[in-house]
Structures are given as C-alpha cells and as structure tokens.
Design an enzyme around this catalytic site. Structure first.
Site, PDB file in Angstrom:
ATOM      1  N   LYS A  73       0.810  -1.222   0.000  1.00 59.61           N
ATOM      2  CA  LYS A  73       0.000   0.000   0.000  1.00 59.61           C
ATOM      3  C   LYS A  73       0.843   1.271   0.000  1.00 59.61           C
ATOM      4  CE  LYS A  73      -4.340  -1.885   1.634  1.00 59.61           C
ATOM      5  NZ  LYS A  73      -5.399  -1.906   2.670  1.00 59.61           N
TER       6      LYS A  73
ATOM      7  N   ARG B 278      -3.592 -10.023   5.468  1.00 57.73           N
ATOM      8  CA  ARG B 278      -4.016 -10.119   4.059  1.00 57.73           C
ATOM      9  C   ARG B 278      -2.886  -9.601   3.167  1.00 57.73           C
ATOM     10  NH1 ARG B 278      -6.627  -6.681   0.367  1.00 57.73           N
ATOM     11  NH2 ARG B 278      -8.180  -7.698  -0.980  1.00 57.73           N
TER      12      ARG B 278
END
Length: 404
Positions: free
Chosen positions: A341, A375
């Site tokens: 991210k 995740r």
C-alpha cells in the site's frame, strides 16, 4: 552500576505475569493474588458526564490507582470530560466490581471494563465455522491471499483477470501457505469511480465457481455490494470482506446474517478529517459490529480491519500501525491489510513492485500487536516472516487451518 542483577521485566498480560512470578519460586496462591499487580493499564473513556467522572476518580483513588480528567472538571465549567483510568489490572478489576453498585449508569461501565480487561489478555484457541470449513484462531496468525480478478487493481491489475491465470495464481498461493483466499472483482484504489454490481459479478462468477470446485481453503469475496455478496454466497463462498464495514449498502448486514457467514468489517470514510483518529475509527467499527450482531452473527464471526490506506493520510496510517494492539479492545478477531500500500510507498519512496520488504515489516509488527489474520499479495515471503514472528511472540506454531 547494576545491583543484584536489577533490570526491567516486560510483562504485558496476566499469563506473562504468572510465568515471571512462578519462575522466581513464588507460592502458587501468591501468584494468583499478585499477577494482576504487575501489569499497568491506561483505559480511556470519552465524554463522560461530570458526576460520573467524579465517582470514577474517587473510586480509582480508593483502590490505589488514579484517574486523569480535564482540568476544568474541578470548577464544573464543562458538562463532560474524557477520563483516563490509570492503574494495574488488579486495581482496575477492583474498580469494575465497585462501580457495579453505583448509580448514573456506572453499572454498564463496570461490565464494560471487566470485558475490556478480558479482551486485552491473549485469546484462547478457538474456531470459526466457515460453512463447513474451519479456521482456527489463537494458535498462529493466518494468511489471507489476495486474488484480484480486475483489469485495474492498484497492485496487480490485469494479471489475473482471465480464468486460467486466476486459478493458477490461487492454487500457487495455497501451495505457498495461504489459509484463506480473498477474491475481488472491483478495484478499491483511491479515487476509483466503481463499477456496477452486474459487471462485478460477471468478473467474479467464473473464477469463484471454478475455485470452489478445486481448492480446500475457505474463499472470501471482497465486495461492499449486497447483491454481489448474496450471489457469491449462493454459489458457495465462505466469507465476505466488506471495505465499508456493512455501512455502504444497507442490505449487506442482512445478507451476511441470512447466510450466517464470517464477515470482515473494515473502517473506511470519505476524506481524512478526524476528531480523535483512533476513537473515531473505533466508533465506526463498533457500529459495524452492532449491525452484524443485530442479524445474528456471533463474536468471532465479526472480524475487524482498521482500514490501512482507506480514508487516512500516510501519517494517520502510521499512527494506526503504531497503535494496532489497541484494536484488541473491540474484542473481535483483527485482520491487517497493508500489502504494497501507499503508506509503504510514501514512507520508503518506492513504487508498488518494490514494497515487499516494507510489507513484511508491517506483517511482523501486526503479529507483535496481536492481529489474527494478515491479508497479503506475496504469500510465500509473508508466510515465512509470520512463522518466525509467531514462534517468538506466541511460543507455539498452533494449528491454523483444518479443511472440511
């Protein structure tokens, strides 16, 4: 100069306290009495009416702890104040018992405080039923592998949006150690305009149905649309991962309730303005928990996700990461999703395809902070890092997944 080997001992919960006291040869009865005295806790309450704040302050002092309040409380110039209860676990347990008999809603404070203290202790090993497949929590940290069947995902858009490549990727992630597969048919990257439910299902359907025939691990579907979730669950999906925490589509909570499946509720919001960052995130997630509970979902079926990368600046994301352990306060399993991210890219000044090391660092930090599921895109590397961290933090390898 060190005297008698004097040193600080890190004790974070009752289990660690009991071990430390036992190691020095304390009497078992004494261990039970003293364990809670070695753990300091700071418990925050927000916007407490003054009369309640005064009682909490007095009762906390009476058990040997303290309570911090706004400086204007003494003058009664404000109507409410945040309160910080400061004391040991034992002192806070005494406080909870004492206020159960008090008026002005303090009975609910006592019950909530008792539950919070329990939630901050290491969780027991327990299972979540995913429609016939079982996920074991508390033994080791579980890996959720990401499979984007989209042409435009921020990280791997277009790589797996045909059936053969998607299935091959999914099977590879399972071989590398994924405990859960999370399939997404719509990009959730910043400033994305979205697609229709019909198009999202058209992308998901063939991959989902093929994987349900070929893989043994639970399959989660990443969607915030109730109609897509319903079709996925009718087809046989085992979990739902909603990036809007059941709060975008009013029908979503009923869908997961009707099928009685585990659901990941993630924090999200438009913009990055907060009154109190962590407090506001908790308020959002608490609303999601209450929605899920109102449709019959039980405690461990509701998995909370702090929402790294959603409705937060890089600095806000870093603060959430630094305070991950506080999410145990919600008393639900915690999922962390940081893989590749922008928080990592902005911090390290790296493009998406060079963020593996940064992701590994966040995964390990997540385990230290007590998260239950991580995740990720790169399953093999993260699995190895997580196994090492689990061996240190949990002291056992556990038994993460049992297939039906």
């Amino acid at each position: 100069m060190q005297v008698y080997g004097m040193r600080w001992v890190a004790i974070n919960n009752l289990q660690e306290s009991k071990i430390a006291l036992t190691q020095i040869g304390s009497d078992p009865g004494g261990v039970a009495q003293m364990a809670g005295k070695g753990i300091g806790r700071a418990i925050k309450l927000e916007q407490v009416p003054l009369r309640v704040a005064h009682i909490l302050k007095q009762e906390m002092l009476s058990v040997g702890g303290d309570a911090a309040v706004h400086r204007e409380v003494i003058t009664n110039n404000i109507d409410a104040t945040d309160v910080m209860l400061l004391g040991t676990v034992r002192q806070l347990e005494h406080l909870a018992k004492k206020v159960l008999a008090q008026p002005f809603g303090l009975k609910s404070v006592g019950h909530a405080l008792k539950q919070l203290l329990t939630d901050l202790e290491p969780a027991n090993i327990r299972s979540i039923n995913c429609r016939g497949k079982e996920l074991i929590l508390g033994g080791r940290t579980l890996v959720m592998g990401i499979l984007n069947v989209t042409p435009d995902s921020f990280s791997d858009g277009g790589k797996f949006n045909n059936l053969e490549d998607a299935v091959t990727k999914a099977e590879s992630m399972i071989e590398d150690g994924a405990d859960i597969l999370d399939i997404g048919g719509e990009s959730t990257r910043p400033n994305y305009s979205g697609i229709s439910a019909e198009e999202e299902w058209m992308r998901l359907e063939p991959v989902l149905k093929m994987l349900l025939e070929r893989v043994s691990v639970p399959i989660s579907v990443d969607t915030y649309k109730a109609s897509v979730a319903a079709k996925a669950l009718e087809a046989g999906a085992h979990m739902i991962n909603d990036v809007w925490g059941l709060q975008k589509d009013p029908a979503m909570a009923k869908v997961v309730g009707d099928f009685q499946v585990p659901v990941v509720v993630m924090h999200n919001q438009a913009g990055t303005a907060y009154h109190h960052l962590i407090g506001d995130i908790f308020a959002f997630l608490q609303k999601s928990i209450e929605l899920a509970e109102s449709y019959g979902l039980e405690r461990d079926q509701i998995i909370v996700d702090p929402g790294i990368g959603f409705g937060k600046t890089t600095d806000q994301n870093l603060e959430v990461m630094a305070r991950l352990a506080e999410f145990k306060t919600l008393g639900r399993p915690v999922l962390l999703g940081t893989s590749r991210k922008s928080m990592i890219g902005n911090t390290l000044n790296l493009p998406v395809n060079e963020r593996l090391e940064g992701t590994l660092a966040t995964s390990v930090l997540g385990i230290v902070s007590g998260v239950d599921i991580i995740r990720v895109h790169d399953v093999k590397a993260n699995k190895r890092a997580m196994q090492m961290a689990d061996a240190i933090v949990r002291g056992q390898r556990g038994a993460g997944y049992v297939g039906a």
